[in-house]
Scaffold this motif. Structure first.
Motif, mmCIF file in Angstrom:
data_model
loop_
_atom_site.group_PDB
_atom_site.id
_atom_site.type_symbol
_atom_site.label_atom_id
_atom_site.label_comp_id
_atom_site.label_asym_id
_atom_site.label_seq_id
_atom_site.Cartn_x
_atom_site.Cartn_y
_atom_site.Cartn_z
ATOM 1 N N VAL A 147 0.839 -1.203 0.000
ATOM 2 C CA VAL A 147 0.000 0.000 0.000
ATOM 3 C C VAL A 147 0.878 1.259 0.000
ATOM 4 O O VAL A 147 0.587 2.225 -0.714
ATOM 5 C CB VAL A 147 -0.941 -0.006 1.218
ATOM 6 C CG1 VAL A 147 -1.648 1.335 1.372
ATOM 7 C CG2 VAL A 147 -1.972 -1.101 1.070
ATOM 8 N N GLY A 176 2.469 1.613 -3.451
ATOM 9 C CA GLY A 176 1.423 1.993 -4.403
ATOM 10 C C GLY A 176 0.997 3.446 -4.223
ATOM 11 O O GLY A 176 0.797 4.167 -5.206
ATOM 12 N N SER A 177 0.889 3.869 -2.962
ATOM 13 C CA SER A 177 0.521 5.264 -2.683
ATOM 14 C C SER A 177 1.599 6.207 -3.182
ATOM 15 O O SER A 177 1.288 7.283 -3.718
ATOM 16 C CB SER A 177 0.330 5.467 -1.178
ATOM 17 O OG SER A 177 -0.681 4.639 -0.686
ATOM 18 N N LEU A 229 1.276 6.410 -6.910
ATOM 19 C CA LEU A 229 0.066 7.157 -7.262
ATOM 20 C C LEU A 229 0.241 8.641 -7.008
ATOM 21 O O LEU A 229 -0.167 9.479 -7.819
ATOM 22 C CB LEU A 229 -1.110 6.615 -6.452
ATOM 23 C CG LEU A 229 -2.493 7.142 -6.817
ATOM 24 C CD1 LEU A 229 -2.838 6.751 -8.236
ATOM 25 C CD2 LEU A 229 -3.538 6.590 -5.852
ATOM 26 N N TRP A 282 0.028 11.492 -9.729
ATOM 27 C CA TRP A 282 -0.996 12.533 -9.564
ATOM 28 C C TRP A 282 -0.378 13.921 -9.665
ATOM 29 O O TRP A 282 -0.899 14.796 -10.345
ATOM 30 C CB TRP A 282 -1.693 12.350 -8.221
ATOM 31 C CG TRP A 282 -3.035 13.022 -8.146
ATOM 32 C CD1 TRP A 282 -3.281 14.325 -7.849
ATOM 33 C CD2 TRP A 282 -4.303 12.419 -8.385
ATOM 34 N NE1 TRP A 282 -4.633 14.574 -7.894
ATOM 35 C CE2 TRP A 282 -5.291 13.416 -8.218
ATOM 36 C CE3 TRP A 282 -4.713 11.125 -8.724
ATOM 37 C CZ2 TRP A 282 -6.643 13.169 -8.366
ATOM 38 C CZ3 TRP A 282 -6.063 10.884 -8.875
ATOM 39 C CH2 TRP A 282 -7.016 11.900 -8.701
ATOM 40 N N LEU A 323 1.011 14.607 -13.294
ATOM 41 C CA LEU A 323 -0.064 14.866 -14.255
ATOM 42 C C LEU A 323 -0.834 16.133 -13.917
ATOM 43 O O LEU A 323 -1.735 16.518 -14.670
ATOM 44 C CB LEU A 323 -1.029 13.672 -14.293
ATOM 45 C CG LEU A 323 -0.470 12.377 -14.893
ATOM 46 C CD1 LEU A 323 -1.413 11.211 -14.622
ATOM 47 C CD2 LEU A 323 -0.257 12.537 -16.396
ATOM 48 N N LEU A 346 -3.084 16.663 -11.741
ATOM 49 C CA LEU A 346 -4.504 16.393 -11.573
ATOM 50 C C LEU A 346 -5.054 17.231 -10.419
ATOM 51 O O LEU A 346 -4.288 17.635 -9.534
ATOM 52 C CB LEU A 346 -4.727 14.906 -11.292
ATOM 53 C CG LEU A 346 -4.387 13.977 -12.464
ATOM 54 C CD1 LEU A 346 -4.532 12.522 -12.043
ATOM 55 C CD2 LEU A 346 -5.301 14.264 -13.641
ATOM 56 N N PRO A 347 -6.354 17.505 -10.411
ATOM 57 C CA PRO A 347 -6.915 18.343 -9.336
ATOM 58 C C PRO A 347 -6.758 17.677 -7.979
ATOM 59 O O PRO A 347 -6.897 16.469 -7.840
ATOM 60 C CB PRO A 347 -8.398 18.482 -9.725
ATOM 61 C CG PRO A 347 -8.663 17.341 -10.620
ATOM 62 C CD PRO A 347 -7.399 17.079 -11.368
ATOM 63 N N GLN A 348 -6.445 18.504 -6.998
ATOM 64 C CA GLN A 348 -6.261 17.974 -5.656
ATOM 65 C C GLN A 348 -7.541 18.171 -4.855
ATOM 66 O O GLN A 348 -8.259 19.147 -5.050
ATOM 67 C CB GLN A 348 -5.090 18.669 -4.991
ATOM 68 C CG GLN A 348 -3.774 18.325 -5.679
ATOM 69 C CD GLN A 348 -2.620 19.102 -5.111
ATOM 70 O OE1 GLN A 348 -2.621 19.400 -3.930
ATOM 71 N NE2 GLN A 348 -1.646 19.423 -5.933
ATOM 72 N N PRO A 349 -7.845 17.224 -3.968
ATOM 73 C CA PRO A 349 -9.121 17.279 -3.253
ATOM 74 C C PRO A 349 -9.218 18.510 -2.355
ATOM 75 O O PRO A 349 -8.266 18.833 -1.651
ATOM 76 C CB PRO A 349 -9.127 15.997 -2.421
ATOM 77 C CG PRO A 349 -7.697 15.636 -2.266
ATOM 78 C CD PRO A 349 -7.013 16.107 -3.511
ATOM 79 N N PRO A 350 -10.359 19.187 -2.403
ATOM 80 C CA PRO A 350 -10.545 20.328 -1.507
ATOM 81 C C PRO A 350 -10.892 19.841 -0.111
ATOM 82 O O PRO A 350 -11.325 18.699 0.063
ATOM 83 C CB PRO A 350 -11.740 21.054 -2.134
ATOM 84 C CG PRO A 350 -12.533 19.958 -2.749
ATOM 85 C CD PRO A 350 -11.539 18.923 -3.228
ATOM 86 N N CYS A 351 -10.655 20.688 0.874
ATOM 87 C CA CYS A 351 -11.040 20.336 2.237
ATOM 88 C C CYS A 351 -12.461 20.858 2.452
ATOM 89 O O CYS A 351 -12.697 22.071 2.496
ATOM 90 C CB CYS A 351 -10.081 20.946 3.248
ATOM 91 S SG CYS A 351 -10.536 20.562 4.955
ATOM 92 N N ALA A 377 -1.961 18.114 4.810
ATOM 93 C CA ALA A 377 -1.361 16.797 4.622
ATOM 94 C C ALA A 377 -0.896 16.607 3.177
ATOM 95 O O ALA A 377 0.194 16.089 2.923
ATOM 96 C CB ALA A 377 -2.351 15.695 5.006
ATOM 97 N N THR A 378 -1.719 17.055 2.229
ATOM 98 C CA THR A 378 -1.333 16.917 0.820
ATOM 99 C C THR A 378 -0.073 17.722 0.524
ATOM 100 O O THR A 378 0.847 17.244 -0.157
ATOM 101 C CB THR A 378 -2.483 17.382 -0.096
ATOM 102 O OG1 THR A 378 -3.680 16.739 0.301
ATOM 103 C CG2 THR A 378 -2.181 17.062 -1.547
ATOM 104 N N ILE A 437 -5.769 1.148 -3.292
ATOM 105 C CA ILE A 437 -4.953 1.762 -2.255
ATOM 106 C C ILE A 437 -5.822 2.432 -1.202
ATOM 107 O O ILE A 437 -5.601 2.261 0.006
ATOM 108 C CB ILE A 437 -3.969 2.776 -2.877
ATOM 109 C CG1 ILE A 437 -2.962 2.045 -3.760
ATOM 110 C CG2 ILE A 437 -3.259 3.584 -1.806
ATOM 111 C CD1 ILE A 437 -2.090 2.936 -4.582
ATOM 112 N N CYS A 445 -12.266 12.943 1.318
ATOM 113 C CA CYS A 445 -12.505 13.942 0.287
ATOM 114 C C CYS A 445 -12.098 13.392 -1.069
ATOM 115 O O CYS A 445 -12.745 13.660 -2.078
ATOM 116 C CB CYS A 445 -11.715 15.223 0.582
ATOM 117 S SG CYS A 445 -12.397 16.204 1.930
#
Lengths: 136, 333
Positions: free
Chosen positions: A20, A23-24, A27, A31, A34, A36-41, A56-57, B221, B311
């Motif tokens: 895991v 893999g993380s 990934l 991410w 590329l 890619l859009p990052q998750p909003p809080c 954290a991101t 994951i 999220c």
């Protein structure tokens, strides 16, 4: 804590969480590469205050970029957890590669369980206060 | 082949092999009974002379030899020589590893109802058929989660529930991405457009395709990380009565079934996520045999600790909608 072999049918946690983690990492690299859009809080969007894991991101992004000082400053608790994950991965890779017995923890006595819960809650609260004070 | 056996110091026999099995099943003989047949140099214990008979597979209740005892942990029947009694309940040697692990982790012996847990329909897809098993599992979890998780197997590996979660979850997420991308023009028309914030449609399509391709890996994951957070939260709330495998299986079936609701336009992702959480709370209560309130508390602790991942899951469930909103400038990042 004891060192012993896996019993038949027992979940191989070392292999599982090492997989895991790797893999993380792959990934996360993909991410970010590329863009890619990052998750909003959602908590931050609704209340205006950072949630206990805000940053954290960005902590992961700084750590992957080698800027460990910034990663520690943005979210100390999450950075500490990342360090712990790295150490666990090193242990897991070692026992898997060398086919060593696994380190297994005995069930904690009640007082130790209570102390662990108190420590975890305190760390989370202190970290959250730090995030709010820093305006992360 | 005829056998002789020693019973109370008296040589008995000859008896055919079938009679020997019957005497063993009846408890007249056991693994240590001395036996002899033509070709053997000396008398030897039955377990050495016929190892296969001592490890004879247990049978279902439909064809149980007389005298065999039902194992509380597995529900299967075994000869008396393979049974031990703990706390007044019969357990087989086959279940020893699981019993020890369960006691060390949860402090409890396996319950009588373990043999009644045959798992959701997906666990029996070989008999039911692939698509019927998926449909029955989704229907059971979404419509009657209490019953579904009362009968869900708590052990049996993580591969089967992971397969369900990745298959169903990926299909639901990708369908939602495609569905919402097709209609995002309609969605964007309702959003206030800010100058310079329009995304080129080809870029949105590319991002959607990339996310769709990465979805199975993301689901694999995130399933382990989310279940890990959940199990940790259960331990904090003193609710982890079963091993991590049980928590993981509950998570996969609950959230996997909930992801299917993402095919509902616009709000399906949110509905599916919330109902998946509800099913998971019910599932944790049934599989760990804890109060529902404790399961809900663990859920909140896990949400606080893993809200970034939650999220992310939410975003996947409404991926294209988010992309449309971001393209219109309606969301600040």
């Amino acid at each position: 804590m004891i060192w012993r072999r896996l019993r038949p049918g027992e979940t191989d946690h070392e292999a599982l969480w090492l997989g895991v983690s790797l893999g993380s990492l792959v990934l996360a690299k993909c991410w970010l590469w590329l863009r890619l859009p990052q998750p909003p809080c959602v908590f931050h969007a609704v209340t205006g205050c950072p949630c206990p894991t805000c940053g954290a991101t960005r902590c992961v992004r700084f750590a992957l970029g080698g800027d460990f000082g910034a990663a520690l400053a943005i979210n100390p608790l999450f950075f500490t957890i990342l360090i712990g994950i790295v150490l666990y991965d090193i242990y897991a890779a070692t026992v898997l590669a060398l086919r060593l017995p696994r380190l297994c923890a005995d069930p904690l006595p009640p007082w130790a369980g209570q102390a662990a819960r108190l420590a975890a809650g305190t760390a989370l609260a202190v970290n959250w206060a730090w995030l709010i004070w820093r305006g992360v | 082949m005829n056998w002789y056996y020693d019973l109370g110091g008296q040589r008995q026999g000859p008896v055919p092999e079938a009679e020997l099995d019957r005497l063993l099943a009846a408890g007249t003989l056991n693994a240590n009974t001395l036996v002899w047949c033509e070709g053997m140099a000396n008398w030897a214990p039955l377990r050495e002379a016929r190892p296969a008979s001592d490890a004879a597979p247990a049978t279902t209740s439909a064809a149980v030899p007389e005298g065999w005892v039902r194992c509380t942990a597995t529900g299967r029947y075994f000869p008396p020589s393979q049974i031990v009694y703990l706390d007044g309940k019969a357990y087989s040697a086959e279940a020893k590893a699981g019993i020890v692990q369960g006691v060390m982790q949860g402090g409890e012996l396996p319950d009588d109802d373990e043999s009644l847990r045959t798992g959701p329909a997906w666990e029996q897809r070989a008999q039911l058929g692939f698509f019927k098993a998926i449909w029955e599992t989704i229907k059971a979890v979404l419509v009657d989660p209490s019953r579904a998780f009362e009968t869900m197997k708590r052990t049996g590996g993580i591969g089967t529930p992971l397969g369900f979660y990745v298959l169903v979850g990926s299909a639901g997420t990708i369908l939602a991405l495609i569905y919402n991308f097709v209609f995002q023009g309609t969605i964007q028309s309702f959003m206030p457009q800010q100058p310079g914030s329009e995304m080129v449609p080809i870029a949105q399509a590319t991002m959607t395709v990339i996310i769709a391709v990465l979805t199975p890996l993301i689901m694999i994951i995130s399933s382990f990380i989310t279940a890990g957070f959940l199990h940790l939260a259960l331990m904090i709330c003193s609710g982890a009565k079963q091993p991590f495998e049980t928590t993981y299986r509950t998570h996969c079936y609950a959230m996997g079934a909930g992801t299917v609701l993402a095919v509902i336009p616009i709000c399906g992702g949110t509905i599916g996520f919330i109902w998946g959480l509800v099913c998971m709370c019910i599932g944790l209560a049934k599989t760990h045999r804890i109060e529902t309130g404790r399961a809900v508390g663990a859920m909140f602790v896990a949400l606080i600790g893993g809200c970034v991942l939650c999220c992310t899951l939410y975003m996947l469930g409404a991926g294209a909608v988010f992309a449309a909103l971001a393209g219109s400038g309606a969301l600040k990042q």
